[in-house]
Design a protein around this motif. Structure first.
Motif, PDB file in Angstrom:
ATOM      1  N   LYS B  53       0.830  -1.215   0.000  1.00 52.60           N
ATOM      2  CA  LYS B  53       0.000   0.000   0.000  1.00 52.60           C
ATOM      3  C   LYS B  53       0.859   1.257   0.000  1.00 52.60           C
ATOM      4  CE  LYS B  53      -3.556  -2.479   2.676  1.00 52.60           C
ATOM      5  NZ  LYS B  53      -2.807  -3.750   2.897  1.00 52.60           N
ATOM      6  N   LYS B  54       1.959   1.210  -0.766  1.00 45.22           N
ATOM      7  CA  LYS B  54       2.918   2.321  -0.743  1.00 45.22           C
ATOM      8  C   LYS B  54       3.174   2.859  -2.142  1.00 45.22           C
ATOM      9  CE  LYS B  54       5.812   1.294   3.261  1.00 45.22           C
ATOM     10  NZ  LYS B  54       7.034   0.635   3.683  1.00 45.22           N
ATOM     11  N   ILE B  55       3.516   4.147  -2.198  1.00 46.65           N
ATOM     12  CA  ILE B  55       3.999   4.732  -3.443  1.00 46.65           C
ATOM     13  C   ILE B  55       5.512   4.541  -3.497  1.00 46.65           C
ATOM     14  CG2 ILE B  55       2.158   6.419  -3.782  1.00 46.65           C
ATOM     15  CD1 ILE B  55       3.999   8.479  -2.342  1.00 46.65           C
ATOM     16  N   PRO B  56       6.090   4.521  -4.701  1.00 46.25           N
ATOM     17  CA  PRO B  56       5.474   4.662  -6.019  1.00 46.25           C
ATOM     18  C   PRO B  56       4.948   3.341  -6.562  1.00 46.25           C
ATOM     19  CG  PRO B  56       7.832   4.406  -6.268  1.00 46.25           C
ATOM     20  CD  PRO B  56       7.550   4.396  -4.795  1.00 46.25           C
ATOM     21  N   VAL B  57       3.954   3.481  -7.466  1.00 49.45           N
ATOM     22  CA  VAL B  57       3.544   2.353  -8.307  1.00 49.45           C
ATOM     23  C   VAL B  57       3.641   2.842  -9.752  1.00 49.45           C
ATOM     24  CG1 VAL B  57       1.677   0.783  -8.938  1.00 49.45           C
ATOM     25  CG2 VAL B  57       1.931   1.485  -6.557  1.00 49.45           C
ATOM     26  N   LEU B  58       4.212   2.015 -10.604  1.00 54.08           N
ATOM     27  CA  LEU B  58       4.174   2.285 -12.044  1.00 54.08           C
ATOM     28  C   LEU B  58       3.032   1.473 -12.622  1.00 54.08           C
ATOM     29  CD1 LEU B  58       6.094   3.232 -14.711  1.00 54.08           C
ATOM     30  CD2 LEU B  58       6.315   0.764 -14.837  1.00 54.08           C
ATOM     31  N   LEU B  59       2.163   2.130 -13.364  1.00 62.54           N
ATOM     32  CA  LEU B  59       1.132   1.394 -14.104  1.00 62.54           C
ATOM     33  C   LEU B  59       1.532   1.404 -15.571  1.00 62.54           C
ATOM     34  CD1 LEU B  59      -2.079   2.921 -12.457  1.00 62.54           C
ATOM     35  CD2 LEU B  59      -1.139   0.630 -12.068  1.00 62.54           C
ATOM     36  N   HIS B  60       1.748   0.215 -16.107  1.00 60.69           N
ATOM     37  CA  HIS B  60       2.077   0.098 -17.533  1.00 60.69           C
ATOM     38  C   HIS B  60       0.896  -0.605 -18.177  1.00 60.69           C
ATOM     39  CE1 HIS B  60       5.149  -1.172 -20.829  1.00 60.69           C
ATOM     40  NE2 HIS B  60       4.309  -0.243 -21.222  1.00 60.69           N
ATOM     41  N   GLY B  61       0.059   0.161 -18.838  1.00 59.49           N
ATOM     42  CA  GLY B  61      -1.237  -0.372 -19.241  1.00 59.49           C
ATOM     43  C   GLY B  61      -1.994  -0.696 -17.971  1.00 59.49           C
ATOM     44  N   VAL B  65       3.574  -2.190 -11.266  1.00 62.97           N
ATOM     45  CA  VAL B  65       4.895  -2.612 -10.784  1.00 62.97           C
ATOM     46  C   VAL B  65       5.204  -1.763  -9.556  1.00 62.97           C
ATOM     47  CG1 VAL B  65       7.325  -2.945 -11.383  1.00 62.97           C
ATOM     48  CG2 VAL B  65       5.603  -3.081 -13.176  1.00 62.97           C
ATOM     49  N   CYS B  66       5.625  -2.427  -8.471  1.00 57.90           N
ATOM     50  CA  CYS B  66       5.851  -1.730  -7.198  1.00 57.90           C
ATOM     51  C   CYS B  66       7.315  -1.815  -6.763  1.00 57.90           C
ATOM     52  CB  CYS B  66       4.990  -2.343  -6.105  1.00 57.90           C
ATOM     53  SG  CYS B  66       3.250  -2.413  -6.541  1.00 57.90           S
ATOM     54  N   GLU B  67       7.679  -0.983  -5.782  1.00 54.03           N
ATOM     55  CA  GLU B  67       9.020  -0.916  -5.195  1.00 54.03           C
ATOM     56  C   GLU B  67       9.961  -0.141  -6.133  1.00 54.03           C
ATOM     57  OE1 GLU B  67       8.058  -1.752  -2.130  1.00 54.03           O
ATOM     58  OE2 GLU B  67       9.711  -3.119  -1.726  1.00 54.03           O
ATOM     59  N   SER B  68      10.415   1.025  -5.646  1.00 49.69           N
ATOM     60  CA  SER B  68      11.093   1.986  -6.528  1.00 49.69           C
ATOM     61  C   SER B  68      12.258   1.415  -7.339  1.00 49.69           C
ATOM     62  CB  SER B  68      11.549   3.196  -5.725  1.00 49.69           C
ATOM     63  OG  SER B  68      12.481   2.830  -4.737  1.00 49.69           O
ATOM     64  N   ASN B  69      13.184   0.690  -6.682  1.00 45.39           N
ATOM     65  CA  ASN B  69      14.343   0.194  -7.444  1.00 45.39           C
ATOM     66  C   ASN B  69      13.945  -0.896  -8.432  1.00 45.39           C
ATOM     67  OD1 ASN B  69      16.220   1.922  -6.295  1.00 45.39           O
ATOM     68  ND2 ASN B  69      16.731   0.519  -4.631  1.00 45.39           N
ATOM     69  N   ILE B  70      12.920  -1.674  -8.071  1.00 45.23           N
ATOM     70  CA  ILE B  70      12.426  -2.715  -8.987  1.00 45.23           C
ATOM     71  C   ILE B  70      11.771  -2.055 -10.204  1.00 45.23           C
ATOM     72  CG2 ILE B  70      10.751  -4.608  -9.228  1.00 45.23           C
ATOM     73  CD1 ILE B  70      11.342  -5.350  -6.288  1.00 45.23           C
ATOM     74  N   ILE B  71      11.067  -0.956  -9.968  1.00 44.63           N
ATOM     75  CA  ILE B  71      10.448  -0.233 -11.093  1.00 44.63           C
ATOM     76  C   ILE B  71      11.534   0.310 -12.030  1.00 44.63           C
ATOM     77  CG2 ILE B  71       8.912   1.648 -11.797  1.00 44.63           C
ATOM     78  CD1 ILE B  71       7.637   1.546  -9.009  1.00 44.63           C
ATOM     79  N   VAL B  72      12.618   0.849 -11.443  1.00 46.38           N
ATOM     80  CA  VAL B  72      13.699   1.402 -12.275  1.00 46.38           C
ATOM     81  C   VAL B  72      14.291   0.296 -13.163  1.00 46.38           C
ATOM     82  CG1 VAL B  72      16.015   2.422 -12.230  1.00 46.38           C
ATOM     83  CG2 VAL B  72      14.233   3.325 -10.727  1.00 46.38           C
ATOM     84  N   GLU B  73      14.495  -0.891 -12.599  1.00 44.72           N
ATOM     85  CA  GLU B  73      15.015  -1.998 -13.418  1.00 44.72           C
ATOM     86  C   GLU B  73      14.004  -2.381 -14.508  1.00 44.72           C
ATOM     87  OE1 GLU B  73      17.791  -4.898 -12.452  1.00 44.72           O
ATOM     88  OE2 GLU B  73      17.659  -4.628 -10.294  1.00 44.72           O
ATOM     89  N   TYR B  74      12.708  -2.369 -14.141  1.00 43.94           N
ATOM     90  CA  TYR B  74      11.664  -2.696 -15.112  1.00 43.94           C
ATOM     91  C   TYR B  74      11.692  -1.696 -16.277  1.00 43.94           C
ATOM     92  CZ  TYR B  74       7.050  -3.271 -17.224  1.00 43.94           C
ATOM     93  OH  TYR B  74       6.022  -3.459 -18.121  1.00 43.94           O
TER      94      TYR B  74
END
Lengths: 227, 227
Positions: B53-61, B65-74
């Motif tokens: 229940k935390k920001i950031p979330v990336l919505l791709h379509g 995708v959650c967790e900031s460093n994981i989003i950056v890798e994505y």
């Protein structure tokens, strides 16, 4: 000629140390296993991981790589053409594997450890409920990630299988000590089946400790007077 | 046609939210910024990140995708052919970038936060010493990783630059509040120079908050009575 020897600084009972060992087995990379003595830290460990002073460390020639999940990614990327891929190939599946691997370390494992620390029946019940809640999330994650295949990673074990599966030995020991089934086939049927298949995998079998041996070790280390 | 819209659920003042925003800027990927209201969580956030229940979330379509460093890798893996690589190409350099990014979240940032929580001069001194020790490690890491180039990642900013640099706004606010220079050019000359270059990077500048604005915001949120 470059020194390409592979060594793991670790200890047989550590779930974190199992991770790079399983990854190296999957990639058929031979390695020397340098075991630390429980309760002390070798000069080589302190030199190789001066920041955290923790096992495991992978030594690739003279280069140290630290932190278990980071080492697993390093192994996958370094021996990319040898053995199966450890990370999924699709970016979204990779993000999911990384997300749940982090969840397992930060939430699930913390709850598991709390079972043995719980004082009194009330606290034990609360902690068990927390683990059950985490198990239910992971059961759903398994069904989402595996898409009907035997492992989180599909047909063969991968990053998330290793991150979670490395705790199965300690989970069995905790079940014994708590007198309570934690991975219950009626509540988490997919995970229960997965756990059995994971432990029987040829990359896992040689490094997964017997429950009885690990329970004996646990008794010894928990019996030590606390400082 | 697949829905490929990119959205970030976040808040302007969060260092963790800055990370995917900088990554998307580097890759020239347009996105919609959906800002959460401080102190509450939107339905969309709860639905997109039900676990933390935390920001950031990336919505791709429709995929979150959650967790900031994981989003950056994505982001790096999904838009791999657009813009510069965010992760280094060499497996060892990647492992180092991941190692220090984890160190920054788990150790350095925790120490930074403790500065403002410290009670009394003695405790403040202890915490400042901890941050200084962490800074010295990161100064050395910078010199090892950058190999004489302006950024951890070399000629352009990358994974570790983003992980560390996203905290620079709050570092300035903490310096103001503590009345103490935390990133000192006499003690950490490479990091001080790096910080300036990072903040002036065209991918960073539009999302890095002004210190005065952030300090004003900090005053407001820290003034709230604690539950």
């Amino acid at each position: 000629m470059a020194n390409d020897e592979v060594k793991i600084i670790g200890a047989w009972a550590s779930p974190f140390v199992m991770r790079p060992r399983i990854a190296l087995n999957l990639k058929s990379v031979p390695y020397e296993f340098l075991q630390e003595t429980f309760g002390s830290k070798s000069e080589l460990l302190l030199k190789s991981n001066p920041v955290h002073k923790k096992i495991p460390v992978l030594l690739h020639g003279d280069k140290p790589v630290c932190e278990s999940n980071i080492i697993v990614e390093y192994i996958d990327e370094t021996w990319s053409s040898s053995g199966p891929s450890i990370l999924p190939s699709n970016p979204y599946d990779r993000a999911m594997a990384r997300f749940w691997a982090a969840y397992i370390d930060e939430k699930w494992f913390v709850a598991l450890r709390d079972i043995l620390k719980a004082e009194g029946e009330e606290e034990k019940k609360e902690v068990l409920a927390k683990v059950e809640e985490a198990n239910a999330l992971l059961e759903k994650a398994f069904n989402d990630c595996s898409k009907g295949k035997p492992f989180f990673n599909g047909d063969h074990i991968g990053y998330l299988d290793i991150a979670f599966g490395s705790f199965l030995g300690w989970l069995r020991v905790t079940e014994l000590a708590a007198g309570h089934k934690i991975l219950d086939e009626t509540k988490t049927p997919s995970l229960s089946k997965w756990a059995e298949q994971f432990c029987n995998d040829p990359a896992v079998k040689p490094v997964m400790p017997e429950t009885a041996t690990l329970a004996e070790f646990a008794k010894k280390i928990f019996a030590k007077p606390r400082a």
